[in-house]
Design a protein around this motif. Structure first.
Motif, PDB file in Angstrom:
ATOM      1  N   PHE A  99       1.357  -8.798  -7.528  1.00 43.05           N
ATOM      2  CA  PHE A  99       0.003  -8.714  -7.894  1.00 43.05           C
ATOM      3  C   PHE A  99      -1.022  -7.896  -7.200  1.00 43.05           C
ATOM      4  O   PHE A  99      -1.835  -7.347  -7.134  1.00 43.05           O
ATOM      5  CB  PHE A  99      -0.477 -10.448  -7.878  1.00 43.05           C
ATOM      6  CG  PHE A  99      -0.078 -11.096  -8.629  1.00 43.05           C
ATOM      7  CD1 PHE A  99       0.178 -11.144 -10.161  1.00 43.05           C
ATOM      8  CD2 PHE A  99       0.583 -12.206  -8.093  1.00 43.05           C
ATOM      9  CE1 PHE A  99       0.763 -11.985 -11.338  1.00 43.05           C
ATOM     10  CE2 PHE A  99       1.278 -12.852  -9.571  1.00 43.05           C
ATOM     11  CZ  PHE A  99       1.245 -12.583 -10.529  1.00 43.05           C
ATOM     12  N   MET A 100      -0.141  -7.302  -5.828  1.00 44.32           N
ATOM     13  CA  MET A 100      -0.790  -6.851  -5.094  1.00 44.32           C
ATOM     14  C   MET A 100      -0.309  -5.306  -5.140  1.00 44.32           C
ATOM     15  O   MET A 100      -1.235  -4.104  -5.141  1.00 44.32           O
ATOM     16  CB  MET A 100      -0.513  -7.008  -3.800  1.00 44.32           C
ATOM     17  CG  MET A 100      -1.064  -6.059  -2.349  1.00 44.32           C
ATOM     18  SD  MET A 100      -2.734  -6.227  -1.693  1.00 44.32           S
ATOM     19  CE  MET A 100      -2.127  -8.069  -0.880  1.00 44.32           C
ATOM     20  N   VAL A 101       0.633  -4.699  -5.617  1.00 41.35           N
ATOM     21  CA  VAL A 101       1.100  -3.468  -6.250  1.00 41.35           C
ATOM     22  C   VAL A 101       0.122  -2.675  -6.701  1.00 41.35           C
ATOM     23  O   VAL A 101      -0.253  -1.926  -7.290  1.00 41.35           O
ATOM     24  CB  VAL A 101       2.869  -3.184  -5.931  1.00 41.35           C
ATOM     25  CG1 VAL A 101       3.119  -1.789  -6.612  1.00 41.35           C
ATOM     26  CG2 VAL A 101       3.046  -3.316  -5.128  1.00 41.35           C
ATOM     27  N   LEU A 102       0.649  -3.645  -8.267  1.00 42.73           N
ATOM     28  CA  LEU A 102      -0.454  -2.874  -9.013  1.00 42.73           C
ATOM     29  C   LEU A 102      -1.909  -2.783  -9.273  1.00 42.73           C
ATOM     30  O   LEU A 102      -2.393  -1.376  -9.686  1.00 42.73           O
ATOM     31  CB  LEU A 102       0.015  -3.937 -10.584  1.00 42.73           C
ATOM     32  CG  LEU A 102       1.625  -4.085 -10.715  1.00 42.73           C
ATOM     33  CD1 LEU A 102       1.281  -5.230 -12.067  1.00 42.73           C
ATOM     34  CD2 LEU A 102       1.996  -3.266 -11.311  1.00 42.73           C
ATOM     35  N   TYR A 110       1.043  -1.067  -0.212  1.00 44.54           N
ATOM     36  CA  TYR A 110       0.139   0.096   0.263  1.00 44.54           C
ATOM     37  C   TYR A 110       0.656   1.433  -0.405  1.00 44.54           C
ATOM     38  O   TYR A 110       1.121   1.774  -1.068  1.00 44.54           O
ATOM     39  CB  TYR A 110      -0.583   0.163   0.921  1.00 44.54           C
ATOM     40  CG  TYR A 110      -2.083   0.835   1.407  1.00 44.54           C
ATOM     41  CD1 TYR A 110      -3.380   0.197   0.121  1.00 44.54           C
ATOM     42  CD2 TYR A 110      -2.251   1.874   1.128  1.00 44.54           C
ATOM     43  CE1 TYR A 110      -4.222   0.977   0.246  1.00 44.54           C
ATOM     44  CE2 TYR A 110      -3.105   3.165   0.685  1.00 44.54           C
ATOM     45  CZ  TYR A 110      -4.231   2.476   0.395  1.00 44.54           C
ATOM     46  OH  TYR A 110      -5.632   3.676  -0.015  1.00 44.54           O
ATOM     47  N   PRO A 111       1.538   1.183   0.922  1.00 45.94           N
ATOM     48  CA  PRO A 111       2.778   2.540   1.094  1.00 45.94           C
ATOM     49  C   PRO A 111       3.573   2.743  -0.274  1.00 45.94           C
ATOM     50  O   PRO A 111       3.514   3.774  -0.975  1.00 45.94           O
ATOM     51  CB  PRO A 111       3.480   2.130   1.858  1.00 45.94           C
ATOM     52  CG  PRO A 111       3.247   1.358   2.833  1.00 45.94           C
ATOM     53  CD  PRO A 111       2.174   0.280   1.850  1.00 45.94           C
ATOM     54  N   LEU A 112       3.585   2.078  -0.975  1.00 43.82           N
ATOM     55  CA  LEU A 112       4.153   1.662  -1.965  1.00 43.82           C
ATOM     56  C   LEU A 112       3.713   2.082  -3.194  1.00 43.82           C
ATOM     57  O   LEU A 112       4.189   2.948  -3.720  1.00 43.82           O
ATOM     58  CB  LEU A 112       5.382   0.556  -2.830  1.00 43.82           C
ATOM     59  CG  LEU A 112       5.980   0.243  -3.523  1.00 43.82           C
ATOM     60  CD1 LEU A 112       6.812   1.000  -3.771  1.00 43.82           C
ATOM     61  CD2 LEU A 112       6.233  -1.497  -3.772  1.00 43.82           C
ATOM     62  N   ALA A 113       2.291   1.373  -3.550  1.00 48.32           N
ATOM     63  CA  ALA A 113       1.591   2.120  -4.609  1.00 48.32           C
ATOM     64  C   ALA A 113       1.552   3.861  -4.430  1.00 48.32           C
ATOM     65  O   ALA A 113       1.274   3.794  -5.138  1.00 48.32           O
ATOM     66  CB  ALA A 113       0.140   1.178  -4.296  1.00 48.32           C
ATOM     67  N   TYR A 114       0.985   3.495  -3.435  1.00 50.40           N
ATOM     68  CA  TYR A 114       0.543   5.281  -2.263  1.00 50.40           C
ATOM     69  C   TYR A 114       2.113   6.317  -3.433  1.00 50.40           C
ATOM     70  O   TYR A 114       1.457   7.208  -4.036  1.00 50.40           O
ATOM     71  CB  TYR A 114       0.185   5.155  -1.237  1.00 50.40           C
ATOM     72  CG  TYR A 114      -0.302   7.044  -0.993  1.00 50.40           C
ATOM     73  CD1 TYR A 114      -1.681   6.441  -0.500  1.00 50.40           C
ATOM     74  CD2 TYR A 114       0.679   7.820  -0.404  1.00 50.40           C
ATOM     75  CE1 TYR A 114      -1.633   7.893  -0.191  1.00 50.40           C
ATOM     76  CE2 TYR A 114      -0.237   8.539  -0.106  1.00 50.40           C
ATOM     77  CZ  TYR A 114      -1.529   8.989  -0.151  1.00 50.40           C
ATOM     78  OH  TYR A 114      -1.809  10.250  -0.312  1.00 50.40           O
TER      79      TYR A 114
END
Lengths: 362, 291
Positions: B176-179, B98-102
């Motif tokens: 698969f979570m980040v994208l 989550y923090p990475l995608a954000y």
């Protein structure tokens, strides 16, 4: 109209497929082969780390065929693959008890003496084995024992017992917890536990097998891995200290390690086994397979195989070509055969071994 | 009269179009039929078949024995262990991703694309090879082990434990979570956040009341994409877990290859498929539309 055309096309496709499948079964007699005759590329299904790649290359060059090798970790896994049929494999290397099963299921074809003139090279000991009377269906490939390899550089002297794999006290004493590998093989693994308990490894007593299952289940928490092909590697890289495995593989991997190692068959007794070359009944290229069998039964090629994999050769003619240090090694050619036992086919009881191992570790 | 003729022509044109569509789709339809629908049918048939004393599967005497065995302690233990590991893997992935995608979605477009490529780079090499690489990193004098013990977090030996399995799964499925998370955070209208802040919402409040609800489709999609394959994972437990204390994936493989219990393996597969189907349905209902 269109819908009917489509349906018709679909039915055609299915019937063609069905016809193609059905026609195989009607060919009843096996194709007869001549010496050195090949009928296509060779698909070889063997145990891992068991074949000298140089021999494969030599065979490819001599006969102008391509060899494809696939590997299996246990007889049962191999059987599972080939019993469905149309596996595409020409030759397999089943162990003794598995040969009996394959013969009774009509899954392998008789050795064609005319195509394998080197067959008489096989030593008398293997001419009439109990699992294949008269060696009609198979020809011995290599033989050896199953026992325990130990990194004695870490442990010092250890008692020669299966307890090294299974006993919590010994694990404590020598710091073995999480440093043990056990074969991923129903008959060998359950057999080791049965021997540990003082029973025959061919026991068909449900209560004895249940005890053995409990032994394995208790040991799981101390086991690093159930593994049939990397146990030697794991030991010489220092990942494990004790491993359950085959004599030759251990010797092979010990060469690569920096510590001091030992292999022995525990005092409670262990397995002696013979692996055999067998041509599948539905082999797509039986003549190439028999050519390969004959090739390996050649005196010098047989010796090269033993010099490579450090398992004992069933080939009497090969002896003069085998390295003296191999012949003198009592791990490869054990002097005391009395505590060794063959795994034999237990018929309907066979499946209980696989079930017990499956339950013990889940 | 003319009107009727036009209608006929239109109808014909439509039919031609539909036939054309069917022909174009035919290769894929045949492919799916032969390699998906029929095999699936076979799996379902196997699950009701009989296992002989020699371990053969015979397609007669249809029964539900294999499904009855699903209630056994052994199978239940395997299922719960898999469930636990899959849930843990999903949670760890979510917390990390989550923090990475954000972070990625708030960068400038050029940087964003670079970072997305970075997330996907691991896919360029084979999963099996990467898992074996972890085995090297995790062994007694592996890099990971040394680093962990250097920072003083125990001896760092986790190879052949369930921690190693979770580590391997998180590593494998993190993208698969980040994208999907990135996809849904990236399209958030930031003026809504500004509005919230103008109305004196704290940063945390603005996140909880605005960003989180708007990114929920990504959270759900990502969680399902991670959970479903983790539940049936086979390679990672075998290589990093030492093939003991079975998880669902390895247990099913064992049934087919080792134990030669086709019906049980098939009934387990049907159950796993059921779990995946439920997951996918949730995905389509809640998250799929916005992706």
């Amino acid at each position: 109209m269109n819908k009917w055309m489509r349906l018709f096309a679909l039915v055609c496709v299915f019937s063609v497929t069905a016809a193609a499948c059905g026609s195989d079964e009607e060919a009843s007699a096996f194709k007869q082969c001549k010496v050195g005759e090949t009928d296509g590329d060779f698909n070889f299904y063997n145990w891992s780390e068991y074949m000298d790649p140089d021999l494969i290359t030599a065979f490819e060059e001599q006969f102008g065929v391509t060899v494809t090798e696939d590997f299996y970790p246990s007889n049962e896994e191999m059987f599972g693959r080939v019993e469905v049929g149309a596996s595409g494999y020409d030759m397999i290397i089943p162990s003794d008890y598995m040969v009996s099963i394959l013969i009774s299921e009509a899954m392998i074809q008789p050795v064609q003496a005319a195509a394998v003139p080197n067959k008489p090279n096989v030593s008398e000991t293997f001419e009439d084995p109990p699992y294949d009377p008269g060696a009609v269906y198979t020809s011995a490939y290599q033989w050896g024992t199953t026992g325990i390899g130990v990194d004695i550089g870490v442990t010092g002297e250890v008692p020669h017992t299966w307890g090294l794999l299974f006993d919590a006290g010994l694990a404590e004493e020598f710091g073995l917890a999480g440093k043990i590998t056990i074969l991923d093989d129903p008959r060998e693994t359950m057999g080791a536990a049965l021997k540990y308990l003082g029973y025959s490894l061919n026991s068909t007593s449900e209560s004895e097998l249940a005890e053995a299952e409990q032994v394995i289940a208790d040991a799981v928490s101390r086991v690093a891995a159930f593994d049939s092909d990397q146990y030697g590697d794991l030991m010489v890289t220092g990942e494990t200290i004790v491993g359950h495995g085959y004599s030759g593989n251990f010797l092979w991997d010990f060469e690569e390690g920096d510590s001091e190692y030992d292999y022995f068959v525990p005092d409670e007794g262990g397995t002696i086994w013979v692996d055999n070359m067998a041509v599948l009944a539905d082999a797509p290229h039986p003549c190439t397979a028999f050519a390969f069998m004959n090739f390996l039964l050649d005196a010098e090629n047989g010796a090269q195989l033993t010099n490579f994999n450090w398992y004992a050769s069933p080939n009497a003619a090969s002896e003069q070509f085998i390295d003296q240090e191999v012949l003198d090694n009592t791990i490869i050619y054990p002097t005391d055969m009395s505590k060794l036992e063959f795994i034999s086919d237990t018929g309907d009881f066979e499946i209980n071994f696989t079930d017990a191992l499956s339950r013990a570790r889940s | 009269m003319p009107a009727v003729a036009t209608q006929g022509l239109e109808h014909q044109a439509e039919r031609a179009k539909s036939r054309q569509g069917f022909l174009l789709g035919l290769p894929a339809i045949v492919y799916l039929l032969v390699f998906f629908v029929i095999p699936l049918g076979i799996v379902i048939a196997y699950s009701f078949a009989t296992r002989t004393r020699s371990g053969r599967t015979e397609l007669n005497d249809w029964n539900v024995e294999a499904y009855r065995r699903l209630g056994e302690d052994v199978v239940r233990a395997v299922a719960f262990r898999s469930l636990w590991i899959a849930v843990l893997t999903t949670v760890v992935c979510l917390v990390l991703a989550y923090p990475l995608a954000y972070f990625i979605s708030t960068r400038s477009p050029a940087v964003r694309n670079m970072m997305l490529v970075g997330v996907m780079i691991p896919f360029w090499s084979n999963f099996l090879i990467r898992t074996y690489a972890w085995r090297v990193l995790l062994d007694s004098d592996g890099l990971f082990t040394q680093m962990v013990s250097a920072v003083g977090l125990g001896d760092g030996r986790i190879l052949f434990t369930s921690n190693a399995v979770i580590l391997g799964l998180v590593y494998g499925y993190l993208p698969f979570m980040v994208l999907p998370l990135y996809a849904s955070i990236e399209r958030i209208d930031w003026s809504l956040v500004e509005g919230a802040r103008d109305l004196y919402a704290s940063g945390w409040m603005a996140f909880r009341r605005v960003v989180w609800p708007l990114s929920r489709p990504g959270v759900i999609a990502g969680s399902i994409l991670v959970f479903v394959p983790s539940f049936g994972a086979f390679v990672t437990p075998a290589i990093l877990g030492g093939n003991k204390k079975g998880l669902m994936g390895s247990y099913i493989v064992d049934q087919f290859l080792d134990a030669r219990n086709g019906p049980l393996g098939a009934s387990l597969s049907v159950v796993v498929l059921g779990v995946m189907l439920v997951g996918t349905l949730i995905y389509f209902r809640q998250g799929g539309r916005t992706l």
